[in-house]
Design a protein around this motif. Structure first.
Motif, PDB file in Angstrom:
ATOM      1  N   LYS A   7      49.042  12.663  24.254  1.00 29.20           N
ATOM      2  CA  LYS A   7      49.759  13.381  25.309  1.00 29.20           C
ATOM      3  C   LYS A   7      48.972  13.298  26.621  1.00 29.20           C
ATOM      4  O   LYS A   7      48.505  14.305  27.158  1.00 29.20           O
ATOM      5  CB  LYS A   7      50.020  14.833  24.922  1.00 29.20           C
ATOM      6  N   PRO A   8      48.817  12.066  27.158  1.00 28.50           N
ATOM      7  CA  PRO A   8      47.951  11.879  28.319  1.00 28.50           C
ATOM      8  C   PRO A   8      48.434  12.555  29.596  1.00 28.50           C
ATOM      9  O   PRO A   8      47.667  12.687  30.545  1.00 28.50           O
ATOM     10  CB  PRO A   8      47.919  10.352  28.482  1.00 28.50           C
ATOM     11  N   PHE A   9      49.667  12.986  29.639  1.00 27.24           N
ATOM     12  CA  PHE A   9      50.177  13.712  30.814  1.00 27.24           C
ATOM     13  C   PHE A   9      51.329  14.593  30.403  1.00 27.24           C
ATOM     14  O   PHE A   9      51.810  14.567  29.316  1.00 27.24           O
ATOM     15  CB  PHE A   9      50.594  12.779  31.953  1.00 27.24           C
ATOM     16  N   TRP A  38      61.350  18.633  27.051  1.00 27.72           N
ATOM     17  CA  TRP A  38      61.118  17.389  27.792  1.00 27.72           C
ATOM     18  C   TRP A  38      59.829  17.376  28.627  1.00 27.72           C
ATOM     19  O   TRP A  38      59.861  17.163  29.835  1.00 27.72           O
ATOM     20  CB  TRP A  38      62.304  17.059  28.691  1.00 27.72           C
ATOM     21  N   LEU A  73      56.423  15.699  30.192  1.00 25.05           N
ATOM     22  CA  LEU A  73      56.316  14.379  30.815  1.00 25.05           C
ATOM     23  C   LEU A  73      55.966  13.270  29.817  1.00 25.05           C
ATOM     24  O   LEU A  73      56.522  12.170  29.883  1.00 25.05           O
ATOM     25  CB  LEU A  73      55.291  14.423  31.954  1.00 25.05           C
ATOM     26  N   TRP A  74      55.074  13.542  28.886  1.00 17.92           N
ATOM     27  CA  TRP A  74      54.717  12.521  27.900  1.00 17.92           C
ATOM     28  C   TRP A  74      55.947  12.120  27.080  1.00 17.92           C
ATOM     29  O   TRP A  74      56.103  10.962  26.699  1.00 17.92           O
ATOM     30  CB  TRP A  74      53.581  12.977  26.975  1.00 17.92           C
ATOM     31  N   LEU A  75      56.840  13.079  26.835  1.00 17.19           N
ATOM     32  CA  LEU A  75      58.045  12.813  26.052  1.00 17.19           C
ATOM     33  C   LEU A  75      59.057  11.992  26.854  1.00 17.19           C
ATOM     34  O   LEU A  75      59.746  11.139  26.304  1.00 17.19           O
ATOM     35  CB  LEU A  75      58.666  14.125  25.567  1.00 17.19           C
ATOM     36  N   ALA A 105      58.184   9.757  29.032  1.00 19.20           N
ATOM     37  CA  ALA A 105      57.637   8.398  28.952  1.00 19.20           C
ATOM     38  C   ALA A 105      57.968   7.769  27.595  1.00 19.20           C
ATOM     39  O   ALA A 105      58.371   6.600  27.512  1.00 19.20           O
ATOM     40  CB  ALA A 105      56.129   8.429  29.188  1.00 19.20           C
ATOM     41  N   LYS A 106      57.829   8.541  26.524  1.00 20.89           N
ATOM     42  CA  LYS A 106      58.175   8.044  25.194  1.00 20.89           C
ATOM     43  C   LYS A 106      59.645   7.660  25.147  1.00 20.89           C
ATOM     44  O   LYS A 106      60.015   6.616  24.595  1.00 20.89           O
ATOM     45  CB  LYS A 106      57.883   9.115  24.133  1.00 20.89           C
ATOM     46  N   LEU A 147      51.228   8.213  23.284  1.00 17.84           N
ATOM     47  CA  LEU A 147      51.926   9.274  24.023  1.00 17.84           C
ATOM     48  C   LEU A 147      52.120  10.527  23.176  1.00 17.84           C
ATOM     49  O   LEU A 147      51.913  11.649  23.652  1.00 17.84           O
ATOM     50  CB  LEU A 147      53.278   8.768  24.534  1.00 17.84           C
ATOM     51  N   VAL A 148      52.508  10.350  21.914  1.00 14.47           N
ATOM     52  CA  VAL A 148      52.802  11.498  21.049  1.00 14.47           C
ATOM     53  C   VAL A 148      51.532  12.223  20.616  1.00 14.47           C
ATOM     54  O   VAL A 148      51.501  13.454  20.559  1.00 14.47           O
ATOM     55  CB  VAL A 148      53.617  11.046  19.828  1.00 14.47           C
TER      56      VAL A 148
END
Length: 149
Positions: free
Chosen positions: A147-149, A86, A88-90, A92-93, A143-144
């Protein structure tokens, strides 16, 4: 031997990922189609033979493609999320996927209301709703991949 990280899927990781990608494509295809079907169904008089055809088309789409693809997408996606831990980008996704799941259920509810002869949303509203899967797909892809964060 390839190292797939410390996640619980081990060597199955790439197989689960491939399954997830394929079923997300199926799910998205259904989410692009069903609002468009509703746009075409909207002007048809309730109870008309054409309305019955649109009802059957929507129900088959939901039963054969849309709902099964959503279930497999969720199962494979959650497996991947727990494998990756998990990030952070995930997370958000995941929030976008929850929204997409709400949209899925909203479209199914609209099909049922249309079948009952109701037209609770304007044709223009349905055309706008048809853009939601596109916008969510764009956000999730960023996001995937980025992966901006």
């Amino acid at each position: 031997m390839i190292d797939f990280g410390v996640g619980w899927l081990g060597e199955a990781y790439l197989w689960v990922k491939a399954l997830h990608v394929a079923f997300v494509i199926f799910w998205m295809a259904g989410l692009f189609m069903i609002p468009r079907f509703l746009v075409y169904w909207h002007p048809v008089a309730p109870g008309a033979p054409e309305a019955l055809l649109w009802d059957e088309r929507c129900r088959r789409l939901r039963r054969i493609i849309l709902s099964p693809a959503m279930v497999v997408s969720w199962a494979a996606g959650l497996s991947l999320a727990f494998h990756l831990g998990w990030p952070l980008w995930l997370v958000a996704k995941f929030l976008f996927v929850i929204g997409l799941t709400w949209f899925h259920h909203w479209t199914v509810a609209m099909v049922k209301r249309f079948a009952a002869g109701e037209r609770p949303v304007s044709e223009k509203g349905l055309r706008l709703a048809n853009e939601i899967p596109s916008l969510v797909t764009l956000a999730v892809a960023v996001l995937v991949i980025v992966k901006p964060f």
